[in-house]
Design a protein around this motif. Structure first.
Motif, PDB file in Angstrom:
ATOM      1  N   PRO A 151     -57.469   9.995  26.685  1.00 26.31           N
ATOM      2  CA  PRO A 151     -58.380  10.308  25.571  1.00 26.31           C
ATOM      3  C   PRO A 151     -58.173  11.734  25.077  1.00 26.31           C
ATOM      4  O   PRO A 151     -58.011  12.672  25.859  1.00 26.31           O
ATOM      5  CB  PRO A 151     -59.771  10.120  26.193  1.00 26.31           C
ATOM      6  CG  PRO A 151     -59.563  10.326  27.659  1.00 26.31           C
ATOM      7  CD  PRO A 151     -58.177   9.813  27.968  1.00 26.31           C
ATOM      8  N   ARG A 152     -58.164  11.870  23.805  1.00 31.50           N
ATOM      9  CA  ARG A 152     -57.985  13.183  23.186  1.00 31.50           C
ATOM     10  C   ARG A 152     -58.975  13.299  22.038  1.00 31.50           C
ATOM     11  O   ARG A 152     -58.733  12.813  20.930  1.00 31.50           O
ATOM     12  CB  ARG A 152     -56.557  13.347  22.682  1.00 31.50           C
ATOM     13  CG  ARG A 152     -56.265  14.733  22.114  1.00 31.50           C
ATOM     14  CD  ARG A 152     -54.829  14.834  21.626  1.00 31.50           C
ATOM     15  NE  ARG A 152     -54.526  16.135  21.095  1.00 31.50           N
ATOM     16  CZ  ARG A 152     -53.353  16.485  20.564  1.00 31.50           C
ATOM     17  NH1 ARG A 152     -52.391  15.575  20.493  1.00 31.50           N
ATOM     18  NH2 ARG A 152     -53.151  17.684  20.095  1.00 31.50           N
ATOM     19  N   GLY A 153     -60.101  13.929  22.314  1.00 31.53           N
ATOM     20  CA  GLY A 153     -61.136  14.078  21.310  1.00 31.53           C
ATOM     21  C   GLY A 153     -60.849  15.230  20.363  1.00 31.53           C
ATOM     22  O   GLY A 153     -59.880  15.982  20.518  1.00 31.53           O
ATOM     23  N   PRO A 154     -61.700  15.398  19.382  1.00 28.37           N
ATOM     24  CA  PRO A 154     -61.508  16.511  18.436  1.00 28.37           C
ATOM     25  C   PRO A 154     -61.776  17.856  19.107  1.00 28.37           C
ATOM     26  O   PRO A 154     -62.466  17.942  20.128  1.00 28.37           O
ATOM     27  CB  PRO A 154     -62.528  16.217  17.332  1.00 28.37           C
ATOM     28  CG  PRO A 154     -63.587  15.399  18.002  1.00 28.37           C
ATOM     29  CD  PRO A 154     -62.875  14.580  19.040  1.00 28.37           C
ATOM     30  N   ALA A 155     -61.213  18.893  18.545  1.00 32.45           N
ATOM     31  CA  ALA A 155     -61.422  20.246  19.067  1.00 32.45           C
ATOM     32  C   ALA A 155     -62.879  20.653  18.889  1.00 32.45           C
ATOM     33  O   ALA A 155     -63.531  20.271  17.902  1.00 32.45           O
ATOM     34  CB  ALA A 155     -60.509  21.235  18.345  1.00 32.45           C
ATOM     35  N   PRO A 156     -63.445  21.394  19.840  1.00 30.18           N
ATOM     36  CA  PRO A 156     -64.846  21.807  19.716  1.00 30.18           C
ATOM     37  C   PRO A 156     -65.038  22.734  18.523  1.00 30.18           C
ATOM     38  O   PRO A 156     -64.194  23.589  18.231  1.00 30.18           O
ATOM     39  CB  PRO A 156     -65.132  22.519  21.036  1.00 30.18           C
ATOM     40  CG  PRO A 156     -63.787  22.958  21.536  1.00 30.18           C
ATOM     41  CD  PRO A 156     -62.823  21.905  21.077  1.00 30.18           C
ATOM     42  N   ARG A 157     -66.133  22.558  17.838  1.00 27.55           N
ATOM     43  CA  ARG A 157     -66.477  23.381  16.687  1.00 27.55           C
ATOM     44  C   ARG A 157     -67.623  24.305  17.048  1.00 27.55           C
ATOM     45  O   ARG A 157     -68.529  23.929  17.803  1.00 27.55           O
ATOM     46  CB  ARG A 157     -66.877  22.507  15.492  1.00 27.55           C
ATOM     47  CG  ARG A 157     -65.786  21.532  15.060  1.00 27.55           C
ATOM     48  CD  ARG A 157     -64.652  22.261  14.381  1.00 27.55           C
ATOM     49  NE  ARG A 157     -63.618  21.331  13.933  1.00 27.55           N
ATOM     50  CZ  ARG A 157     -62.546  21.696  13.256  1.00 27.55           C
ATOM     51  NH1 ARG A 157     -62.364  22.974  12.964  1.00 27.55           N
ATOM     52  NH2 ARG A 157     -61.641  20.800  12.893  1.00 27.55           N
ATOM     53  N   HIS A 158     -67.596  25.517  16.504  1.00 28.26           N
ATOM     54  CA  HIS A 158     -68.635  26.508  16.773  1.00 28.26           C
ATOM     55  C   HIS A 158     -69.234  26.963  15.443  1.00 28.26           C
ATOM     56  O   HIS A 158     -68.515  27.117  14.442  1.00 28.26           O
ATOM     57  CB  HIS A 158     -68.064  27.705  17.530  1.00 28.26           C
ATOM     58  CG  HIS A 158     -67.393  27.331  18.813  1.00 28.26           C
ATOM     59  ND1 HIS A 158     -68.091  27.074  19.973  1.00 28.26           N
ATOM     60  CD2 HIS A 158     -66.080  27.155  19.119  1.00 28.26           C
ATOM     61  CE1 HIS A 158     -67.244  26.776  20.951  1.00 28.26           C
ATOM     62  NE2 HIS A 158     -66.011  26.818  20.449  1.00 28.26           N
ATOM     63  N   PRO A 159     -70.524  27.216  15.401  1.00 20.81           N
ATOM     64  CA  PRO A 159     -71.154  27.668  14.148  1.00 20.81           C
ATOM     65  C   PRO A 159     -70.685  29.070  13.777  1.00 20.81           C
ATOM     66  O   PRO A 159     -70.366  29.897  14.636  1.00 20.81           O
ATOM     67  CB  PRO A 159     -72.656  27.631  14.464  1.00 20.81           C
ATOM     68  CG  PRO A 159     -72.716  27.773  15.954  1.00 20.81           C
ATOM     69  CD  PRO A 159     -71.504  27.070  16.492  1.00 20.81           C
ATOM     70  N   VAL A 160     -70.650  29.331  12.489  1.00 27.75           N
ATOM     71  CA  VAL A 160     -70.252  30.641  11.986  1.00 27.75           C
ATOM     72  C   VAL A 160     -71.407  31.617  12.172  1.00 27.75           C
ATOM     73  O   VAL A 160     -72.557  31.328  11.821  1.00 27.75           O
ATOM     74  CB  VAL A 160     -69.853  30.551  10.501  1.00 27.75           C
ATOM     75  CG1 VAL A 160     -69.479  31.921   9.959  1.00 27.75           C
ATOM     76  CG2 VAL A 160     -68.698  29.569  10.329  1.00 27.75           C
ATOM     77  N   ILE A 161     -71.099  32.776  12.741  1.00 32.82           N
ATOM     78  CA  ILE A 161     -72.101  33.813  12.962  1.00 32.82           C
ATOM     79  C   ILE A 161     -72.007  34.815  11.819  1.00 32.82           C
ATOM     80  O   ILE A 161     -70.959  35.414  11.592  1.00 32.82           O
ATOM     81  CB  ILE A 161     -71.888  34.508  14.322  1.00 32.82           C
ATOM     82  CG1 ILE A 161     -72.001  33.483  15.459  1.00 32.82           C
ATOM     83  CG2 ILE A 161     -72.877  35.642  14.502  1.00 32.82           C
ATOM     84  CD1 ILE A 161     -71.742  34.062  16.816  1.00 32.82           C
TER      85      ILE A 161
END
Length: 309
Positions: A293-303
């Motif tokens: 399994p290869r999920g999407p890359a983690p996303r982080h909110p813009v600060i």
């Protein structure tokens, strides 16, 4: 040093300045720190010399935008005048020569490379600060501080070109800390452009921004690798003449640029060798197993940081 998203640039810069002064130890001449217009000179001066009194034995020189406004000292209260004491005197607008008045210090010199240079300075000027200035840095104080500095104007008239055209450049500088002569100030700031060319070379020729990475630790490791490559180019300068292309001008060996040294760096491999072993011809690896399994890359909110005022 990486600036975290929740950190303040001026606070971290002041801590780095103090750390550098401690590492230098006692010096005959106070160290001079030169910064570009991206830093807040008022906040740095307040953090270094007014918040912690006495401040470090150093000098701060920061470039200013040409639209800044400062104020002179209001002087003593006139006799018989009522009301609160004035905090700001006459206005000093960098873009309006009628507000400057005669300078408190002046210096003229002729440089073989830059041409005629005129340096003027006005002492004890300060900006108007508010409780919400610099992201609310001063809102916990009963009154906003008065941060005074010497404002320096540098006018550089370059020598005429072959077609007779001349170029004139103007710099505005913020000076606080230990007293420094005007000739040292303008020469010290021009030396800072060497750093800008180093950044440009690292980005353009060494691929500083080329890799696509996801974590700050990866960016830090790649940056240290770029610094190692720059160090190798500096050490290889006396041992190579560079590979000059037909359209490039001749350069003496002691003035080779990093790009010219890099062009002649492959010729040094036969002399100095390499600790790496020869490449082995093998079949490619199996790669990622099927079904992994290869999920999407983690996303982080813009600060978003507050804008400086």
């Amino acid at each position: 040093m990486r600036v975290p998203p929740d950190a303040d640039v001026a606070t971290q810069a002041s801590e780095q300045i103090r750390s550098c002064i401690d590492r230098l130890g006692p010096t005959d001449t106070p160290p001079l720190f030169v910064l570009d217009a991206g830093y807040d000179p008022v906040a740095l001066s307040w953090l270094l010399w007014q918040q912690d009194n006495p401040g470090p034995r150093a000098t701060l020189l920061v470039r200013l935008r040409g639209d800044r406004v400062f104020y002179r000292d209001p002087g003593p209260r006139p006799p018989g005048k009522r009301g609160p004491t004035a905090r700001h005197g006459a206005k000093f607008t960098l873009a309006d020569p009628t507000t400057w008045g005669p300078p408190d210090a002046e210096h003229h010199t002729h440089d073989p490379h830059h041409g005629h240079v005129r340096v003027t300075a006005w002492h004890r000027l300060h900006p108007a600060l508010y409780s919400q200035s610099a992201g609310g840095r001063y809102k916990h104080l009963p009154r906003t501080p008065i941060v005074e500095a010497t404002i320096i104007r540098v006018d550089i008239e370059n020598p005429p070109r072959r077609n007779g055209a001349t170029n004139t450049h103007t710099l505005w500088l913020w000076h606080t800390g230990q007293p420094t002569d005007l000739d040292t100030c303008w020469r010290a700031y021009l030396r800072r452009f060497d750093i800008e060319h180093t950044f440009k070379h690292a980005k353009t020729h060494l691929g500083w921004l080329a890799p696509t990475i996801r974590h700050p630790e990866q960016a830090d490791r790649w940056t240290w690798l770029i610094l190692t490559a720059l160090t190798q180019l500096r050490l290889a300068k006396p041992h190579t003449t560079g590979a000059r292309l037909p359209w490039q001008p001749h350069q003496p060996p002691h003035r080779l640029t990093p790009s010219r040294v890099r062009s002649g760096f492959p010729h040094l491999h036969a002399i100095i060798g390499t600790p790496a072993q020869p490449r082995k011809n093998t079949h490619p690896g199996p790669g990622r197993p099927k079904g992994t399994p290869r999920g999407p890359a983690p996303r982080h909110p813009v600060i978003k940081k507050p804008q400086k005022r």
